[in-house]
Design a protein around this motif. Structure first.
Motif, PDB file in Angstrom:
ATOM      1  N   LEU A   2      -2.478  -3.043 -16.897  1.00 33.02           N
ATOM      2  CA  LEU A   2      -3.286  -4.219 -16.500  1.00 33.02           C
ATOM      3  C   LEU A   2      -2.874  -5.118 -16.709  1.00 33.02           C
ATOM      4  O   LEU A   2      -2.867  -5.325 -18.134  1.00 33.02           O
ATOM      5  CB  LEU A   2      -3.615  -4.457 -15.490  1.00 33.02           C
ATOM      6  N   CYS A   3      -1.391  -6.036 -16.319  1.00 32.46           N
ATOM      7  CA  CYS A   3      -1.919  -7.616 -17.519  1.00 32.46           C
ATOM      8  C   CYS A   3      -2.138  -8.618 -16.184  1.00 32.46           C
ATOM      9  O   CYS A   3      -1.343  -8.076 -15.111  1.00 32.46           O
ATOM     10  CB  CYS A   3      -0.561  -7.211 -17.802  1.00 32.46           C
ATOM     11  N   ALA A  46      -2.158  -9.613 -10.754  1.00 32.86           N
ATOM     12  CA  ALA A  46      -2.185  -8.149 -11.838  1.00 32.86           C
ATOM     13  C   ALA A  46      -1.106  -7.508 -11.439  1.00 32.86           C
ATOM     14  O   ALA A  46      -0.381  -6.694 -10.944  1.00 32.86           O
ATOM     15  CB  ALA A  46      -3.335  -7.301 -11.639  1.00 32.86           C
ATOM     16  N   GLU A  47      -0.601  -7.059 -12.721  1.00 36.34           N
ATOM     17  CA  GLU A  47       0.588  -6.199 -12.397  1.00 36.34           C
ATOM     18  C   GLU A  47       1.119  -4.843 -13.403  1.00 36.34           C
ATOM     19  O   GLU A  47       0.139  -4.939 -14.730  1.00 36.34           O
ATOM     20  CB  GLU A  47       1.661  -7.346 -13.209  1.00 36.34           C
ATOM     21  N   GLN A  48       1.401  -4.235 -13.552  1.00 37.17           N
ATOM     22  CA  GLN A  48       1.437  -2.917 -13.231  1.00 37.17           C
ATOM     23  C   GLN A  48       2.608  -2.358 -14.152  1.00 37.17           C
ATOM     24  O   GLN A  48       3.268  -2.001 -12.952  1.00 37.17           O
ATOM     25  CB  GLN A  48       0.229  -2.041 -13.111  1.00 37.17           C
ATOM     26  N   GLU A  49       2.756  -2.310 -15.078  1.00 36.32           N
ATOM     27  CA  GLU A  49       4.848  -1.631 -14.824  1.00 36.32           C
ATOM     28  C   GLU A  49       5.610  -2.547 -14.170  1.00 36.32           C
ATOM     29  O   GLU A  49       6.142  -1.466 -13.382  1.00 36.32           O
ATOM     30  CB  GLU A  49       4.640  -0.035 -14.589  1.00 36.32           C
ATOM     31  N   LYS A  50       5.241  -3.968 -13.938  1.00 36.02           N
ATOM     32  CA  LYS A  50       5.958  -4.464 -13.442  1.00 36.02           C
ATOM     33  C   LYS A  50       5.900  -5.127 -12.473  1.00 36.02           C
ATOM     34  O   LYS A  50       6.946  -5.744 -11.320  1.00 36.02           O
ATOM     35  CB  LYS A  50       7.519  -4.460 -13.862  1.00 36.02           C
ATOM     36  N   GLU A  51       5.200  -4.261 -11.593  1.00 35.81           N
ATOM     37  CA  GLU A  51       4.977  -3.352  -9.994  1.00 35.81           C
ATOM     38  C   GLU A  51       3.430  -4.874  -9.743  1.00 35.81           C
ATOM     39  O   GLU A  51       2.143  -4.562 -10.658  1.00 35.81           O
ATOM     40  CB  GLU A  51       3.953  -2.892  -9.414  1.00 35.81           C
ATOM     41  N   ILE A  52       3.660  -5.572  -9.171  1.00 35.28           N
ATOM     42  CA  ILE A  52       2.344  -6.550  -8.078  1.00 35.28           C
ATOM     43  C   ILE A  52       1.432  -5.936  -7.657  1.00 35.28           C
ATOM     44  O   ILE A  52       1.395  -5.207  -6.709  1.00 35.28           O
ATOM     45  CB  ILE A  52       2.325  -7.978  -7.791  1.00 35.28           C
TER      46      ILE A  52
END
Ligand SMILES: CC(C)(COP(=O)(O)OP(=O)(O)OC[C@H]1O[C@@H](n2cnc3c(N)ncnc32)[C@H](O)[C@@H]1OP(=O)(O)O)[C@@H](O)C(=O)NCCC(=O)NCCS
Length: 157
Positions: A2-3, A46-52
């Motif tokens: 997560l970013c 929060a993004e995971q592999e460019k997905e929100i």
């Protein structure tokens, strides 16, 4: 992995889609674009592999800059129950724009147990109170299909 980051205008459509797939009131695309453009400093995604996969849209109350009003928070179904919504709000409270914030407010409809748990849990984790009071009564929503919205006020912290 997560970013976490501030939203940009280009994130508006994805946030709109995330809301559309949730139980939240879906507002106009424009309102999400506006939040991303003018209130980005008090919003977080929060993004995971460019997905929100989660977001918090919030703003400092114009007459009380020590109060962060959380307008909408949502997490995609696959990521729920892992502490992400609570984490997003806590990270947002660490942002420079929130340095004077010592209260969080949000409105919650009485049947929204996850949301109520989220804000009561936040008060517990911040070692403070959560006061619940009337805010927007059901008759203020045309159509007769909307529950009342109760005000949750968390703080001081
Ligand atoms: C409300 C919502 C954002 C919570 O996201 P989440 O990432 O699953 O929440 P967390 O994992 O951070 O949980 C926060 C607290 O709520 C509790 N909770 C989460 N989902 C719950 C559920 N379905 N029922 C009861 N409690 C729940 C957790 O147990 C936790 O409490 P704790 O700190 O006492 O353990 C998510 O359910 C959602 O997107 N719902 C649809 C949109 C919505 O209703 N938004 C809120 C109104 S603005």
């Amino acid at each position: 992995m997560l970013c976490f980051r501030k939203p940009q205008v280009e994130d508006g459509p994805s946030i709109w889609n995330l809301v559309k797939d949730s139980t939240l009131d879906l507002n106009s695309t424009y309102s999400y674009l506006m939040m991303c453009r003018y209130f980005a400093d008090t919003c977080i995604i929060a993004e995971q592999e460019k997905e929100i996969v989660g977001f918090v849209n919030a703003f400092l109350e114009p007459d009380a800059k020590n109060t962060l009003f959380v307008w909408q928070v949502a997490v995609v179904e696959s990521q729920r129950g892992k502490g992400l919504a609570a984490n997003l709000i806590k990270r947002l409270l660490q942002a420079e724009a929130c340095k004077d914030v010592c209260f969080v407010e949000a409105t919650v409809s009485p049947s929204n147990l996850p949301s109520s748990s989220l804000f009561c849990g936040l008060a517990r984790d911040l070692d403070t109170r959560c006061e619940i009071s009337e805010c927007f009564s059901a008759d203020l929503f045309p159509g007769g299909k909307h529950e009342e919205e109760l005000l949750y006020r968390i703080g001081p912290f």
